[in-house]
Scaffold this motif. Structure first.
Motif, mmCIF file in Angstrom:
data_model
loop_
_atom_site.group_PDB
_atom_site.id
_atom_site.type_symbol
_atom_site.label_atom_id
_atom_site.label_comp_id
_atom_site.label_asym_id
_atom_site.label_seq_id
_atom_site.Cartn_x
_atom_site.Cartn_y
_atom_site.Cartn_z
ATOM 1 N N MET A 74 51.749 46.467 56.802
ATOM 2 C CA MET A 74 51.535 47.184 58.133
ATOM 3 C C MET A 74 51.793 48.637 58.021
ATOM 4 O O MET A 74 50.860 49.505 58.661
ATOM 5 C CB MET A 74 52.246 46.726 59.334
ATOM 6 C CG MET A 74 52.236 45.129 59.733
ATOM 7 S SD MET A 74 50.601 44.872 60.507
ATOM 8 C CE MET A 74 51.182 45.309 62.243
ATOM 9 N N ALA A 75 52.796 49.208 57.300
ATOM 10 C CA ALA A 75 52.775 50.355 57.147
ATOM 11 C C ALA A 75 51.905 51.155 56.126
ATOM 12 O O ALA A 75 51.315 52.190 56.570
ATOM 13 C CB ALA A 75 54.177 50.485 56.257
ATOM 14 N N ASP A 76 51.154 50.392 55.342
ATOM 15 C CA ASP A 76 50.102 50.884 54.401
ATOM 16 C C ASP A 76 48.696 50.924 55.283
ATOM 17 O O ASP A 76 47.633 51.546 54.744
ATOM 18 C CB ASP A 76 49.928 49.740 53.357
ATOM 19 C CG ASP A 76 50.945 49.952 52.305
ATOM 20 O OD1 ASP A 76 51.817 50.964 52.310
ATOM 21 O OD2 ASP A 76 51.180 49.007 51.591
ATOM 22 N N GLU A 77 48.781 50.208 56.455
ATOM 23 C CA GLU A 77 47.615 50.164 57.248
ATOM 24 C C GLU A 77 47.585 51.169 58.377
ATOM 25 O O GLU A 77 46.387 50.949 59.385
ATOM 26 C CB GLU A 77 47.225 48.620 57.835
ATOM 27 C CG GLU A 77 46.741 47.625 56.580
ATOM 28 C CD GLU A 77 45.432 47.886 56.078
ATOM 29 O OE1 GLU A 77 44.670 48.016 57.085
ATOM 30 O OE2 GLU A 77 45.225 47.970 54.965
ATOM 31 N N THR A 78 48.448 52.041 58.417
ATOM 32 C CA THR A 78 48.318 52.899 59.620
ATOM 33 C C THR A 78 47.101 54.022 59.397
ATOM 34 O O THR A 78 46.601 54.039 58.389
ATOM 35 C CB THR A 78 49.819 53.760 59.521
ATOM 36 O OG1 THR A 78 49.649 54.733 58.401
ATOM 37 C CG2 THR A 78 50.873 53.024 59.225
ATOM 38 N N ALA A 79 46.960 54.561 60.348
ATOM 39 C CA ALA A 79 45.857 55.475 60.625
ATOM 40 C C ALA A 79 46.169 56.801 59.806
ATOM 41 O O ALA A 79 45.470 57.712 59.659
ATOM 42 C CB ALA A 79 45.591 55.903 61.968
ATOM 43 N N GLY A 80 47.405 56.995 59.668
ATOM 44 C CA GLY A 80 47.991 58.419 58.967
ATOM 45 C C GLY A 80 47.966 59.673 59.806
ATOM 46 O O GLY A 80 47.612 60.520 59.164
ATOM 47 N N LEU B 55 57.003 54.360 59.851
ATOM 48 C CA LEU B 55 56.815 52.966 59.481
ATOM 49 C C LEU B 55 56.983 52.569 57.792
ATOM 50 O O LEU B 55 57.502 51.763 57.447
ATOM 51 C CB LEU B 55 55.311 52.317 59.666
ATOM 52 C CG LEU B 55 54.968 52.446 61.343
ATOM 53 C CD1 LEU B 55 53.509 51.803 61.492
ATOM 54 C CD2 LEU B 55 56.003 51.625 61.931
ATOM 55 N N PRO B 56 56.575 53.590 57.125
ATOM 56 C CA PRO B 56 56.966 53.510 55.684
ATOM 57 C C PRO B 56 58.442 53.387 55.214
ATOM 58 O O PRO B 56 59.113 52.745 54.482
ATOM 59 C CB PRO B 56 56.266 54.439 54.927
ATOM 60 C CG PRO B 56 55.196 54.933 55.790
ATOM 61 C CD PRO B 56 55.540 54.553 57.195
ATOM 62 N N ALA B 57 59.050 54.149 56.176
ATOM 63 C CA ALA B 57 60.611 54.291 56.072
ATOM 64 C C ALA B 57 61.143 52.818 56.539
ATOM 65 O O ALA B 57 62.037 52.413 55.912
ATOM 66 C CB ALA B 57 61.027 55.396 56.778
ATOM 67 N N LEU B 58 60.662 52.374 57.765
ATOM 68 C CA LEU B 58 60.948 51.240 58.043
ATOM 69 C C LEU B 58 60.791 50.160 56.942
ATOM 70 O O LEU B 58 61.780 49.350 56.842
ATOM 71 C CB LEU B 58 60.404 50.849 59.584
ATOM 72 C CG LEU B 58 60.615 49.408 60.130
ATOM 73 C CD1 LEU B 58 62.160 49.401 60.524
ATOM 74 C CD2 LEU B 58 59.697 49.383 61.375
ATOM 75 N N ALA B 59 59.529 49.948 56.581
ATOM 76 C CA ALA B 59 59.364 49.090 55.524
ATOM 77 C C ALA B 59 60.130 49.114 54.317
ATOM 78 O O ALA B 59 60.496 48.142 53.877
ATOM 79 C CB ALA B 59 57.801 49.057 55.274
ATOM 80 N N GLY B 60 60.503 50.477 53.870
ATOM 81 C CA GLY B 60 61.318 50.602 52.762
ATOM 82 C C GLY B 60 62.742 49.921 53.090
ATOM 83 O O GLY B 60 63.636 49.446 52.196
ATOM 84 N N ALA B 61 63.328 50.411 54.323
ATOM 85 C CA ALA B 61 64.663 49.866 54.493
ATOM 86 C C ALA B 61 64.904 48.544 54.661
ATOM 87 O O ALA B 61 65.618 47.821 54.305
ATOM 88 C CB ALA B 61 64.960 50.657 56.004
#
Length: 481
Positions: free
Chosen positions: A323-329, A338-344
């Motif tokens: 989901m973090a990789d699928e963001t609109a950026g 979201l990448p920080a959340l996924a990493g944590a």
């Protein structure tokens, strides 16, 4: 996606939108008319009344009343030059959903019926179907060609296959020649959509249900389902099976029909949805009212039971990363949050207690701040998982973990990375450090050695694979394309 999944079809009771597909793989124009009959015409006020009488709501996730959409588009068009458009959202960017794909592959004429019925009632000249899959595009184009010359007013537009493509402003933006990304502006498509015109925007199943109701009439349509939720609904169960069922059927019955059970819990509503614990799932009905009591909604109709033999924490972390990789950026919560959340989450699952403690702070940081609903939906999915599987997440964060592998029960697109983690059997001494670093890739046999000589390494796990190579005291591992 690297491989396009084709759904298995089923029904509880007599199907309506899936009628005829028990004997035919696809309904062409002739077989469609044989199964469903001719489509009656409705004036605008008659169509609004029909949608209101059957309480037709959008089946793409939000559940907005269709009659209100019709009125809003008509009101905006009347206030301007009378021009308006109809858009069919045939995008399913989430790999847990296949119901719209099933309709467009197998019963495309029913969807076109609903869209053209609405267009005729509104006086819309433009009807556009937005799709993302090549096979779906071919099926819809073939159906449009079969309807010539009446189908000449329908266009099919292929858009990028991404999670955010189905968001209304993203799809309209792509159809208008711009980027297929959420605009971040609070503009309703009923006011300004395709080519700046007021636009009726709804998903595939909604138009198919409208076409069914137009033929049956409100009274006959209401003979299925519940008094306050009439008709049938389409569900994608376990990411593979599309089932049509009357509203109000017990969730366990549908799961049993699909050869599964609640397991460790059931995710309803897809990856922006909520987890139901096993006890709740066994008593839940497939209705808005029943699910609302558990703070859940059917959304786009994805129902994902989690089997007993997979790791809940690892499954959730895996989806959160996707989901973090699928963001609109386009905004901070998507680019950084979201990448920080996924990493944590990944670090917590790997045994980092401090990372686990950061998860709640990171979820709060993204809520209510995104340009679209993606950050809120993703953080809600993670929060629901933490509430549903507290012991499993705690076991991982404190070190030992739950002892189960991640089986990929929550479907994601297949990773196309050609890299493999390769074991040199002449050197391997069975230390087992590789499985500590890469539990999602390496599985040990009964003797404590890797069970496979070559194991695919997803691109997102390449840094961990390199760490496993460096940590192997016997120098028995290498990465190979």
């Amino acid at each position: 996606m690297s491989e396009e999944p084709v759904p298995v079809l089923g029904s509880v009771g007599r199907p309506r939108v899936l009628a005829g597909l028990d004997t035919l793989a696809r309904l062409d124009r002739v077989s469609h008319l044989t199964v469903h009959g001719a489509l009656p015409r409705y004036r605008r006020d008659e169509l609004v009344d029909l949608a209101e009488n059957i309480d037709l709501r959008g089946r793409g996730g939000a559940g907005f009343p269709f009659a209100r959409k019709l009125r809003a588009v008509n009101r905006s068009a009347t206030a301007r030059d009378g021009r308006c458009a109809v858009v069919v959202n045939g995008s399913e960017g989430e790999p847990s959903c296949l119901k719209d794909t099933a309709l467009l592959l197998n019963a495309p004429h029913l969807v076109l019926d609903g869209a053209l019925l609405a267009a005729a009632a509104l006086g819309a000249e433009d009807v556009v179907v937005g799709v993302t899959r090549a096979d779906v595009e071919r099926s819809v184009r073939a159906a449009v060609a079969e309807r010539a010359p009446a189908g000449d007013r329908v266009r099919v537009v292929r858009l990028p296959e991404r999670f955010v493509t189905g968001e209304s402003t993203a799809m309209i933006g792509g159809m208008n020649g711009g980027p297929t990304l959420p605009s971040g502006q609070k503009v309703r498509t009923s006011d300004r959509g395709l080519a700046g015109m007021p636009t009726l925007f709804s998903n595939t199943e909604t138009y198919a249900q409208l076409a069914v109701a137009a033929r049956l009439g409100a009274l006959d349509y209401r003979t299925a389902g519940l008094p306050d939720e009439p008709g049938t609904i389409l569900l994608t169960v376990a990411g593979t099976t599309v089932v049509e069922t009357p509203a109000g059927v017990p969730l366990p019955y549908v799961l049993q029909l699909c050869g599964t059970d609640p397991g460790q819990g059931v995710l309803v509503g897809g990856y922006h949805g909520r987890w139901l614990p096993p006890g709740t799932a066994r008593s839940a009905l497939l209705s808005r009212r029943s699910l609302a009591a558990y703070d859940a909604v059917l959304g786009a109709g994805a129902v994902l039971p989690l089997p007993e033999d997979t790791c809940p924490a690892g499954e959730v972390a895996r989806v959160a990363r996707w989901m973090a990789d699928e963001t609109a950026g386009q905004c901070g919560p998507c680019v950084r949050g979201l990448p920080a959340l996924a990493g944590a989450l990944e670090e917590a699952v790997a045994g980092d207690r401090a990372a686990f403690d950061r998860v709640e702070r990171l979820m709060r940081a993204v809520r209510g701040r995104g340009a679209c609903s993606h950050p809120d939906g993703t953080s809600g999915f993670v929060a629901s998982a933490l509430a549903a599987f507290p012991d499993e997440f705690r076991d991982h964060a404190d070190g030992p973990g739950c002892g189960r592998r991640v089986l990929g029960a929550l479907p994601l697109p297949r990773d196309e990375s050609p890299e493999r983690l390769v074991v040199d059997w002449t050197l391997c001494q069975g230390h087992g450090l590789c499985v500590d670093v890469l539990p999602d890739v390496v599985r040990l046999d009964a003797d404590g050695y890797p069970a496979q000589a070559a194991m695919p390494v997803p691109a997102r796990l390449r840094p961990k694979a390199l760490r496993a190579v460096r940590r192997c005291p016997a120098l028995a591992l290498r990465i190979q394309e």
